[in-house]
Design a protein around this motif. Structure first.
Motif, short mmCIF file in Angstrom:
data_model
loop_
_atom_site.label_atom_id
_atom_site.label_comp_id
_atom_site.label_asym_id
_atom_site.label_seq_id
_atom_site.Cartn_x
_atom_site.Cartn_y
_atom_site.Cartn_z
N SER A 1 5.26 -27.23 31.30
CA SER A 1 4.01 -27.51 32.00
C SER A 1 4.19 -27.63 33.52
N ARG A 2 5.40 -27.49 34.02
CA ARG A 2 5.61 -27.59 35.46
C ARG A 2 5.12 -26.33 36.17
N LYS A 3 4.65 -26.54 37.40
CA LYS A 3 4.18 -25.43 38.23
C LYS A 3 4.98 -25.44 39.52
N ILE A 4 5.54 -24.30 39.86
CA ILE A 4 6.41 -24.22 41.04
C ILE A 4 5.62 -24.44 42.33
N THR A 5 4.35 -24.03 42.36
CA THR A 5 3.56 -24.20 43.59
C THR A 5 3.32 -25.68 43.89
N ARG A 6 3.04 -26.46 42.83
CA ARG A 6 2.83 -27.89 43.05
C ARG A 6 4.12 -28.57 43.49
N GLU A 7 5.24 -28.18 42.89
CA GLU A 7 6.52 -28.77 43.27
C GLU A 7 6.86 -28.46 44.73
N VAL A 8 6.64 -27.22 45.13
CA VAL A 8 6.96 -26.82 46.51
C VAL A 8 6.04 -27.52 47.50
N LEU A 9 4.76 -27.63 47.16
CA LEU A 9 3.83 -28.30 48.07
C LEU A 9 4.15 -29.78 48.22
N LEU A 10 4.46 -30.46 47.12
CA LEU A 10 4.82 -31.87 47.20
C LEU A 10 6.10 -32.07 48.00
N ALA A 11 7.08 -31.22 47.76
CA ALA A 11 8.34 -31.32 48.50
C ALA A 11 8.14 -31.02 49.98
N PHE B 1 4.53 -39.22 49.03
CA PHE B 1 4.68 -37.88 48.46
C PHE B 1 6.00 -37.74 47.70
N VAL B 2 7.05 -38.42 48.13
CA VAL B 2 8.30 -38.42 47.39
C VAL B 2 8.09 -39.08 46.03
N ALA B 3 7.38 -40.21 46.01
CA ALA B 3 7.12 -40.89 44.75
C ALA B 3 6.24 -40.04 43.83
N LEU B 4 5.26 -39.37 44.42
CA LEU B 4 4.39 -38.49 43.63
C LEU B 4 5.20 -37.34 43.04
N PHE B 5 6.10 -36.78 43.83
CA PHE B 5 6.97 -35.71 43.35
C PHE B 5 7.87 -36.20 42.22
N PHE B 6 8.43 -37.39 42.37
CA PHE B 6 9.30 -37.95 41.35
C PHE B 6 8.54 -38.20 40.05
N VAL B 7 7.36 -38.77 40.15
CA VAL B 7 6.55 -39.03 38.96
C VAL B 7 6.17 -37.72 38.28
N TYR B 8 5.83 -36.71 39.06
CA TYR B 8 5.48 -35.41 38.50
C TYR B 8 6.66 -34.80 37.76
N GLU B 9 7.84 -34.89 38.33
CA GLU B 9 9.01 -34.31 37.69
C GLU B 9 9.39 -35.05 36.41
#
Length: 79
Positions: free
Chosen positions: A47-57, A32-40
């Motif tokens: 195009s970023r969404k705060i809900t996805r960032e918070v859920l991944l974190a 999940f850390v890697a997924l968060f890093f790739v997303y960022e």
């Protein structure tokens, strides 16, 4: 209260499975850390969404926290 008549306490998780839980939960947390890093890195500012960032974190913190807890229990540091 005689201490010789008392039953010994056994934890809810078997000691033999602590290593598997450590590796499994730590691996999920790192995923999940890697997924968060790739997303960022791959998303733009618009195009970023705060809900996805918070859920991944939150998922990464949850799994890494429990992985660390079971790692401490596995090596004999009882918290």
């Amino acid at each position: 209260m005689d201490i010789s008549k008392m039953e010994r306490y056994h934890g809810p998780v078997a000691h033999s499975s602590l290593g598997y839980l450590t590796v499994g939960l730590g691996g999920l947390g790192l995923f999940f850390v890697a997924l968060f890093f790739v997303y960022e890195v791959t998303s733009t500012k618009y195009s970023r969404k705060i809900t996805r960032e918070v859920l991944l974190a939150a998922f990464s913190a949850l799994f890494l926290g429990f992985g660390t807890l079971f790692l401490l229990l596995w090596v004999g540091i009882y918290v």
